[in-house]
Enzyme design. Structure first.
Site, short mmCIF file in Angstrom:
data_model
loop_
_atom_site.label_atom_id
_atom_site.label_comp_id
_atom_site.label_asym_id
_atom_site.label_seq_id
_atom_site.Cartn_x
_atom_site.Cartn_y
_atom_site.Cartn_z
N CYS A 50 33.98 62.30 74.34
CA CYS A 50 35.36 62.75 74.56
C CYS A 50 35.61 63.07 76.03
O CYS A 50 36.76 63.08 76.49
CB CYS A 50 35.67 63.96 73.70
SG CYS A 50 34.56 65.36 73.96
N ASN A 51 34.54 63.31 76.79
CA ASN A 51 34.68 63.69 78.20
C ASN A 51 34.35 62.59 79.19
O ASN A 51 34.58 62.73 80.38
CB ASN A 51 33.82 64.91 78.52
CG ASN A 51 34.42 66.19 78.00
OD1 ASN A 51 35.64 66.31 77.91
ND2 ASN A 51 33.58 67.14 77.64
N SER A 110 28.06 68.21 82.85
CA SER A 110 28.92 68.50 81.70
C SER A 110 30.00 69.52 82.05
O SER A 110 29.85 70.29 83.01
CB SER A 110 28.09 69.02 80.53
OG SER A 110 27.20 68.03 80.08
N PRO A 116 24.03 71.25 74.90
CA PRO A 116 22.99 70.36 74.39
C PRO A 116 23.49 69.04 73.82
O PRO A 116 22.72 68.09 73.71
CB PRO A 116 22.35 71.20 73.28
CG PRO A 116 23.46 72.09 72.79
CD PRO A 116 24.30 72.38 74.02
N GLN A 121 23.84 62.50 72.79
CA GLN A 121 24.77 61.39 73.02
C GLN A 121 24.18 60.39 74.02
O GLN A 121 24.29 59.18 73.85
CB GLN A 121 26.11 61.94 73.53
CG GLN A 121 26.86 62.74 72.49
CD GLN A 121 27.99 63.56 73.09
OE1 GLN A 121 27.97 63.92 74.27
NE2 GLN A 121 28.99 63.86 72.29
N GLY A 190 39.95 86.18 57.33
CA GLY A 190 40.83 85.23 58.00
C GLY A 190 40.13 83.90 58.19
O GLY A 190 38.94 83.75 57.89
N GLY A 192 40.46 81.91 61.21
CA GLY A 192 40.61 81.46 62.59
C GLY A 192 39.50 80.50 62.98
O GLY A 192 38.38 80.56 62.46
N GLU A 193 39.81 79.58 63.89
CA GLU A 193 38.85 78.54 64.27
C GLU A 193 37.58 79.12 64.85
O GLU A 193 36.47 78.71 64.50
CB GLU A 193 39.50 77.59 65.28
CG GLU A 193 38.61 76.43 65.67
CD GLU A 193 39.28 75.49 66.67
OE1 GLU A 193 38.56 74.67 67.25
OE2 GLU A 193 40.50 75.61 66.88
N MET A 194 37.73 80.12 65.76
CA MET A 194 36.54 80.69 66.38
C MET A 194 35.70 81.47 65.38
O MET A 194 34.47 81.45 65.42
CB MET A 194 36.94 81.58 67.56
CG MET A 194 37.28 80.80 68.82
SD MET A 194 37.49 81.84 70.27
CE MET A 194 39.01 82.69 69.90
#
Length: 432
Positions: A50-51, A110, A116, A121, A190, A192-194
């Site tokens: 993705c980067n 990175s 890692p 990859q 909840g 939440g993503e995190m």
């Protein structure tokens, strides 16, 4: 022959440009085969994340045409005109290219230093290229060296030892407080993503059980199933607090859902401490909770401070890592120099072989009575003589080029076939 690295990454191109180069697993082979058709390229490898979308390879010294052809191919692939695309494409050769490749494999390049994922990859990309036979002798050696450098840097520095994500920092804190987490229960309040990501990290450490509570009970059930856990109705949270050791809160509530009194009751008969991670904004847990003995409360700002501190420490470790990397580049360049001189040594030995065969032919014509065994003995003696005569010059050439690669051109000139006097005289006679 040159080693090159080219492409684009998060440093050189914005996401709206990078996304036009998205390469799926199914299209990897077509893309790398297409690039490998460029006339100047001997070997090629592609890494796509993705980067970054980057190509590493070995090519002829015709760098200008190599750049043009790569730009043309990438322009066709992305539908971005060459004049616009070249603003985002980097192109490195030789030491600069090797340095970049080693930095990528070691995660020094990175977005988050020391992460890692890039190591896996990087390895997968090279293994694909080796399998497709677009990466061969030089690139395989480069890949092996890059993985060795990555391992050496991770072993000898602390580049990847400190948490640099909010969720992972939370887990590291939990480990500091409890040590072994295998007998600990977690309550996730909840979705939440995190908070969910922190729960994933906790699961990876082998926590005993995860309870999930959410205002929408169905969502709690869905998330609990994901962790092989149990769903709890939102109004029953305080009843379950005595059963858990770690609490992660991430809701959209505008006021605290856990008060000092709630936690005080929960720990009344608990022998072990309780660790609370409040990732919510606004906060879900009253600040006064931190005053209770046996309670460790951290909010998102606390975790951010830990992460920022760890990032700074990783940057300091990266300085040491870069020193290791430069030493390894020197070693690889010496090996590469020997590979570049190999064709010259082969040329010298082939020339010696031609002379030997010519002289043997003349000798055997003059001595027709020699047996086959006698002829073989004479040839063996000449082979031994040639090997002994060429040994010192060969060692000298290798060492000379290792120290000064520019000397290769002078050595090629010294051993050029144009200085073969016998052939020159023969050509002169034939032309007359």
């Amino acid at each position: 022959m040159v080693i090159f690295a080219t492409g684009l990454n998060y440093k050189t191109a914005p996401v709206n440009i990078r996304e036009k180069f998205a390469i799926s697993e199914s299209s990897y082979q077509d893309v790398i085969n297409n690039i490998s058709q460029i006339e100047q390229i001997y070997e090629i490898c592609l890494i796509s994340t993705c980067n970054r979308v980057e190509f590493y390879g070995v090519a002829t010294d015709d760098i200008d045409n190599l750049k043009k052809e790569i730009l043309r191919k990438l322009s066709q692939f992305s539908n971005i005109p060459v004049f616009e695309l070249e603003k985002y494409i980097f192109f490195y050769t030789d030491r600069e290219a090797i340095r970049h490749i080693f930095r990528v494999s070691s995660s020094l390049d990175s977005m988050v230093i020391g992460e890692p994922q890039i190591v896996c990859q990087f390895k997968e990309s090279f293994l694909k290229a080796i399998e497709l036979k677009t990466a061969r002798h030089i690139m395989t050696k480069l890949f092996d060296k890059a993985m060795q450098v990555s391992k050496k840097i991770r072993t000898k520095t602390g580049i990847s030892k400190r948490a640099v994500s909010i969720s992972y920092a939370a887990v590291q804190l939990a480990k500091k407080i409890f040590g072994d987490l295998s007998d600990k229960n977690v309550l996730l309040i909840g979705a939440g993503e995190m908070a969910e990501l922190a729960a994933k990290h906790l699961m990876a450490t082998g926590v005993k059980h995860i309870f999930v509570s959410n205002r929408t009970f169905e969502k709690a059930v869905e998330l609990a199933n994901h962790f092989s856990g149990s769903a709890i109705r939102f109004d029953k949270i305080t009843e379950f607090l005595p059963e858990v050791d770690i609490v992660i809160t991430s809701t959209g509530a505008n006021k605290p859902i856990l008060t000092k009194e709630d936690i005080k009751k929960a720990i009344k008969n608990k022998q072990n401490p309780i660790f609370i991670i409040d990732i919510s904004v606004p906060r879900n847990v009253e600040e006064e909770v931190n005053k209770l003995e046996g309670v460790y409360l951290y909010n998102i700002d606390d975790l951010k401070n830990i992460v920022n501190s760890n990032l700074e420490e990783r940057k300091l470790e990266a300085i040491t890592a870069q020193m290791i990397l430069e030493e390894e580049i020197d070693k690889f360049e010496k090996w590469l120099a020997v590979q570049k001189v190999a064709p010259l040594i082969t040329q010298i030995r082939e020339y010696a072989e031609q002379i030997k065969q010519y002289q043997l032919s003349k000798l055997f014509q003059k001595l027709p009575y020699l047996s086959e065994e006698e002829k073989q003995q004479i040839e063996l003696a000449m082979n031994s003589l040639i090997n002994k005569l060429l040994h010192r010059p060969t060692m000298y050439i290798k060492q000379k080029v290792e120290k000064d690669e520019n000397s290769l051109k002078d050595l090629q000139e010294i051993f050029s076939p144009k200085w073969d006097y016998r052939k020159s005289e023969k050509n002169k006679v034939e032309n007359d």
